[in-house]
Motif scaffolding. Structure first.
Motif, PDB file in Angstrom:
ATOM      1  N   LEU A 245       0.835  -1.205   0.000  1.00  0.00           N
ATOM      2  CA  LEU A 245       0.000   0.000   0.000  1.00  0.00           C
ATOM      3  C   LEU A 245       0.868   1.252   0.000  1.00  0.00           C
ATOM      4  CD1 LEU A 245      -2.738   1.464   0.282  1.00  0.00           C
ATOM      5  CD2 LEU A 245      -2.503   1.196   2.775  1.00  0.00           C
ATOM      6  N   ASN A 246       1.881   1.277   0.859  1.00  0.00           N
ATOM      7  CA  ASN A 246       2.741   2.451   0.954  1.00  0.00           C
ATOM      8  C   ASN A 246       3.463   2.722  -0.366  1.00  0.00           C
ATOM      9  OD1 ASN A 246       4.219   4.399   3.017  1.00  0.00           O
ATOM     10  ND2 ASN A 246       5.813   3.486   1.745  1.00  0.00           N
ATOM     11  N   VAL A 247       4.031   1.684  -0.978  1.00  0.00           N
ATOM     12  CA  VAL A 247       4.836   1.895  -2.177  1.00  0.00           C
ATOM     13  C   VAL A 247       3.961   2.202  -3.391  1.00  0.00           C
ATOM     14  CG1 VAL A 247       5.059  -0.487  -3.055  1.00  0.00           C
ATOM     15  CG2 VAL A 247       6.978   1.123  -3.259  1.00  0.00           C
ATOM     16  N   LEU A 248       2.741   1.694  -3.420  1.00  0.00           N
ATOM     17  CA  LEU A 248       1.808   2.126  -4.464  1.00  0.00           C
ATOM     18  C   LEU A 248       1.512   3.616  -4.329  1.00  0.00           C
ATOM     19  CD1 LEU A 248      -0.692  -0.874  -4.442  1.00  0.00           C
ATOM     20  CD2 LEU A 248       0.728  -0.187  -6.383  1.00  0.00           C
ATOM     21  N   GLY A 249       1.343   4.061  -3.080  1.00  0.00           N
ATOM     22  CA  GLY A 249       1.093   5.482  -2.850  1.00  0.00           C
ATOM     23  C   GLY A 249       2.240   6.353  -3.306  1.00  0.00           C
ATOM     24  N   THR A 250       3.478   5.960  -2.977  1.00  0.00           N
ATOM     25  CA  THR A 250       4.613   6.793  -3.366  1.00  0.00           C
ATOM     26  C   THR A 250       4.818   6.785  -4.868  1.00  0.00           C
ATOM     27  OG1 THR A 250       6.219   4.990  -2.992  1.00  0.00           O
ATOM     28  CG2 THR A 250       5.767   6.475  -1.148  1.00  0.00           C
ATOM     29  N   ALA A 251       4.535   5.648  -5.531  1.00  0.00           N
ATOM     30  CA  ALA A 251       4.692   5.576  -6.988  1.00  0.00           C
ATOM     31  C   ALA A 251       3.667   6.455  -7.699  1.00  0.00           C
ATOM     32  CB  ALA A 251       4.568   4.131  -7.458  1.00  0.00           C
ATOM     33  N   VAL A 252       2.415   6.386  -7.258  1.00  0.00           N
ATOM     34  CA  VAL A 252       1.379   7.222  -7.869  1.00  0.00           C
ATOM     35  C   VAL A 252       1.645   8.691  -7.576  1.00  0.00           C
ATOM     36  CG1 VAL A 252      -1.076   7.811  -7.825  1.00  0.00           C
ATOM     37  CG2 VAL A 252      -0.370   5.411  -7.857  1.00  0.00           C
ATOM     38  N   GLY A 253       2.052   8.984  -6.345  1.00  0.00           N
ATOM     39  CA  GLY A 253       2.272  10.375  -5.955  1.00  0.00           C
ATOM     40  C   GLY A 253       3.324  11.083  -6.774  1.00  0.00           C
ATOM     41  N   ALA A 254       4.301  10.335  -7.287  1.00  0.00           N
ATOM     42  CA  ALA A 254       5.385  10.932  -8.075  1.00  0.00           C
ATOM     43  C   ALA A 254       5.155  10.811  -9.575  1.00  0.00           C
ATOM     44  CB  ALA A 254       6.707  10.276  -7.709  1.00  0.00           C
TER      45      ALA A 254
ATOM     46  N   ALA B 144      -3.795   7.587   5.658  1.00  0.00           N
ATOM     47  CA  ALA B 144      -3.840   9.047   5.516  1.00  0.00           C
ATOM     48  C   ALA B 144      -2.661   9.547   4.697  1.00  0.00           C
ATOM     49  CB  ALA B 144      -3.846   9.707   6.896  1.00  0.00           C
ATOM     50  N   LYS B 145      -1.492   8.950   4.896  1.00  0.00           N
ATOM     51  CA  LYS B 145      -0.321   9.313   4.092  1.00  0.00           C
ATOM     52  C   LYS B 145      -0.570   9.000   2.628  1.00  0.00           C
ATOM     53  CE  LYS B 145       4.367   7.712   3.125  1.00  0.00           C
ATOM     54  NZ  LYS B 145       5.520   6.885   3.571  1.00  0.00           N
ATOM     55  N   VAL B 146      -1.048   7.799   2.334  1.00  0.00           N
ATOM     56  CA  VAL B 146      -1.313   7.401   0.951  1.00  0.00           C
ATOM     57  C   VAL B 146      -2.367   8.314   0.333  1.00  0.00           C
ATOM     58  CG1 VAL B 146      -2.204   5.531  -0.515  1.00  0.00           C
ATOM     59  CG2 VAL B 146      -0.583   5.021   1.328  1.00  0.00           C
ATOM     60  N   ASP B 147      -3.362   8.684   1.117  1.00  0.00           N
ATOM     61  CA  ASP B 147      -4.408   9.577   0.635  1.00  0.00           C
ATOM     62  C   ASP B 147      -3.821  10.912   0.162  1.00  0.00           C
ATOM     63  OD1 ASP B 147      -7.460  10.062   0.544  1.00  0.00           O
ATOM     64  OD2 ASP B 147      -6.709  11.806   1.642  1.00  0.00           O
ATOM     65  N   GLN B 148      -2.900  11.472   0.931  1.00  0.00           N
ATOM     66  CA  GLN B 148      -2.269  12.739   0.551  1.00  0.00           C
ATOM     67  C   GLN B 148      -1.454  12.604  -0.729  1.00  0.00           C
ATOM     68  OE1 GLN B 148      -0.014  13.932   3.985  1.00  0.00           O
ATOM     69  NE2 GLN B 148      -1.811  14.596   5.137  1.00  0.00           N
ATOM     70  N   LEU B 149      -0.923  11.413  -0.982  1.00  0.00           N
ATOM     71  CA  LEU B 149      -0.089  11.198  -2.160  1.00  0.00           C
ATOM     72  C   LEU B 149      -0.904  10.967  -3.425  1.00  0.00           C
ATOM     73  CD1 LEU B 149       2.603   8.876  -0.553  1.00  0.00           C
ATOM     74  CD2 LEU B 149       3.022  11.140  -1.516  1.00  0.00           C
ATOM     75  N   VAL B 150      -1.938  10.126  -3.342  1.00  0.00           N
ATOM     76  CA  VAL B 150      -2.600   9.684  -4.571  1.00  0.00           C
ATOM     77  C   VAL B 150      -3.802  10.523  -4.971  1.00  0.00           C
ATOM     78  CG1 VAL B 150      -1.841   7.330  -4.114  1.00  0.00           C
ATOM     79  CG2 VAL B 150      -4.160   7.982  -3.500  1.00  0.00           C
ATOM     80  N   CYS B 151      -4.475  11.138  -4.019  1.00  0.00           N
ATOM     81  CA  CYS B 151      -5.699  11.870  -4.377  1.00  0.00           C
ATOM     82  C   CYS B 151      -5.445  13.044  -5.320  1.00  0.00           C
ATOM     83  CB  CYS B 151      -6.438  12.321  -3.122  1.00  0.00           C
ATOM     84  SG  CYS B 151      -7.240  10.933  -2.277  1.00  0.00           S
ATOM     85  N   PRO B 152      -4.348  13.807  -5.189  1.00  0.00           N
ATOM     86  CA  PRO B 152      -4.095  14.855  -6.183  1.00  0.00           C
ATOM     87  C   PRO B 152      -3.882  14.320  -7.591  1.00  0.00           C
ATOM     88  CG  PRO B 152      -2.802  15.260  -4.195  1.00  0.00           C
ATOM     89  CD  PRO B 152      -3.371  13.882  -4.072  1.00  0.00           C
ATOM     90  N   VAL B 153      -3.515  13.049  -7.694  1.00  0.00           N
ATOM     91  CA  VAL B 153      -3.231  12.460  -9.006  1.00  0.00           C
ATOM     92  C   VAL B 153      -4.450  11.732  -9.570  1.00  0.00           C
ATOM     93  CG1 VAL B 153      -1.751  10.832 -10.268  1.00  0.00           C
ATOM     94  CG2 VAL B 153      -0.800  12.186  -8.383  1.00  0.00           C
ATOM     95  N   LEU B 154      -5.153  10.969  -8.711  1.00  0.00           N
ATOM     96  CA  LEU B 154      -6.215  10.084  -9.195  1.00  0.00           C
ATOM     97  C   LEU B 154      -7.606  10.462  -8.721  1.00  0.00           C
ATOM     98  CD1 LEU B 154      -4.457   6.618  -8.759  1.00  0.00           C
ATOM     99  CD2 LEU B 154      -4.726   7.949 -10.856  1.00  0.00           C
ATOM    100  N   GLY B 155      -7.735  11.409  -7.799  1.00  0.00           N
ATOM    101  CA  GLY B 155      -9.058  11.801  -7.351  1.00  0.00           C
ATOM    102  C   GLY B 155      -9.335  11.412  -5.911  1.00  0.00           C
TER     103      GLY B 155
END
Length: 454
Positions: free
Chosen positions: A39-48, A409-420
């Motif tokens: 979950l964490n690494v999916l978040g960081t990959a999407v976030g960048a 919550a961390k993953v949410d901050q990373l992926v929501c700006p990218v995917l909604g």
């Protein structure tokens, strides 16, 4: 050359343990650790996904006519599997926000994620098999890292790149159904494709290391499946580990698989920078609550582990990438802004005069008896009593791990700006359902702009 069948070597014992573990269900605690890491690494990959380094890689893909069937997290483009591995591994590590095994300072998730997604669409395997391959790829890296630490890192290697290729080769081999002999050859081939040194820290090259590790590990596994051979015992005497480190601990490679896995000691960063600075950041943020005006700061003294100045000793970074490897910057923004997130490691804050002023006031006092996850800060003020904060264990450390809610919550901050707005919940649900999923289709859909309901 291929070892004769039945010959007992360190590499064959390592492979036998891995494949025996692959044939069994993951222990419950390991399943949980694997899901959290994924979950964490999916978040960081999407976030960048839209960072300049990822745009540069995709421009290269276009120029090289590198289209294909494989996905890129957070992007609509489909690319050749080689490039999917490179881009995903790079994106996952780009912001220095990915998972971290503190004992070795390996970030195991990035290279393995790159390999898994490069194989999509791939073999008709269950979600449980994919999660097992992910866990074993991470575990392989961490065991090899333990065997060569701390000498390897002290020599100047970037251990995430050098060990990542082995984890990627293991994950790909499990998914491609390689036998013990073929897995040994995949590791032998991977041992000639290692890369990464610490001199690259603070540049776009650093996150490229796990990206290249993912691609190289995938190539090693495919070559082994096709009959290519390497040295007989790459993990044994005379193999690559003796080149990597002055002191090698072979027992770290082959201890039993029925106890606690190293993956269970993996941690998740609350701040997007070198993990050795996290105790100091915690202390700075807490101290900030007692500062009426940061302009009154006259000096800052930081007691810390010796790795802090060694890895994060850049006093005046010129941009956000360099700032991620400056404990001076991390402490300064913690004191001035009262928070440390992606914005604090952007170019604007890296060049801000008020931050540069505080950076110049900071003195580091490294001590060998200071634990890696501890720090003490003393902020001296003009006309007021000093502020002193002691941190025994940093947030996100093994002793003080992020909760599931904090991680989401961390993953949410990373992926929501990218995917909604609902993306993090969908990714989390797909990761939780993965052990019962028929394949990786649902999970892949959640990390693409056009995938799944939005």
């Amino acid at each position: 050359m291929r070892s004769p069948v039945g010959v007992d070597t360190m590499t064959t014992r390592f492979c036998a343990g891995l494949l025996s573990a692959a044939d069994k269900p993951l222990p419950g605690p390991v399943t949980k650790a694997a899901r959290r890491t994924l979950l964490n690494v999916l978040g960081t990959a999407v976030g960048a996904a839209h960072a300049p380094a990822i745009d540069a890689l995709l421009t290269t893909v276009h120029d090289q006519r590198g289209g294909g069937p494989a996905v890129v997290p957070g992007r609509a483009e489909l690319v050749h599997p080689y490039w999917a591995a490179v881009i995903t591994g790079t994106a996952a590590h780009l912001d220095d926000f990915d998972d971290t095994h503190l004992a070795t300072v390996i970030h195991p998730g990035a290279a393995v994620l790159g390999t898994l997604l490069a194989l999509q669409p791939g073999p008709p395997l269950s979600g449980e098999r994919y999660l097992s391959a992910f866990a074993l790829g991470c575990e392989a890296q961490l065991r090899i890292g333990n065997a060569i630490s701390p000498s390897h890192y002290d020599r100047g290697w970037h251990i995430t790149g050098t060990c990542g290729v082995f984890g990627a080769a293991v994950a790909a081999s499990v998914l491609l159904g390689l036998d013990r002999g073929q897995l040994a050859q995949a590791l032998a081939l991977a041992s000639t494709m290692t890369l990464g040194h610490r001199e690259s820290f603070g540049s776009m090259t650093k996150p490229l290391h796990p990206g290249k590790a993912a691609a190289n590990g995938l190539i090693a596994a495919r070559l082994a499946a096709s009959g290519a051979c390497g040295m007989a015992d790459p993990l044994g005497d005379g193999g690559v580990l003796g080149v990597f480190a002055d002191d090698v601990d072979p027992a770290a490679l082959v201890h039993g698989w029925d106890g606690e896995w190293e993956l269970q000691r993996n941690t998740f960063k609350p701040y997007p920078c070198g993990i050795v600075a996290h105790p100091a950041i915690d202390a700075a943020i807490e101290a900030a609550t007692e500062l009426a005006d940061p302009a009154e700061i006259t000096s800052v003294d930081l007691d810390c582990h010796p790795l802090v100045p060694e890895l994060m000793g850049r006093r005046q970074p010129s941009d956000g990438l360099q700032a991620r490897f400056s404990v001076y910057h991390a402490v300064a923004v913690g004191l001035v802004d009262g928070q440390v997130g992606l914005a604090q490691f952007g170019d604007e804050r890296a060049r801000a005069p008020e931050i540069a002023r505080v950076r110049q006031l900071i003195a580091l006092h490294p001590a060998a008896d200071c634990p890696r996850d501890a720090a003490r800060i003393r902020v001296t003020l003009g006309g007021a009593d000093p502020v002193i904060v002691q941190v025994a264990h940093a947030r996100g450390s093994v002793e003080r791990p992020l909760t599931d809610e904090e991680l989401l919550a961390k993953v949410d901050q990373l992926v929501c700006p990218v995917l909604g707005g609902h993306a993090s919940a969908e990714i989390d649900a797909a990761v939780r359902r993965l052990p019962a999923a028929v394949d990786l289709t649902e999970l892949v859909a959640t990390i693409r702009p056009s995938g799944g309901p939005r």
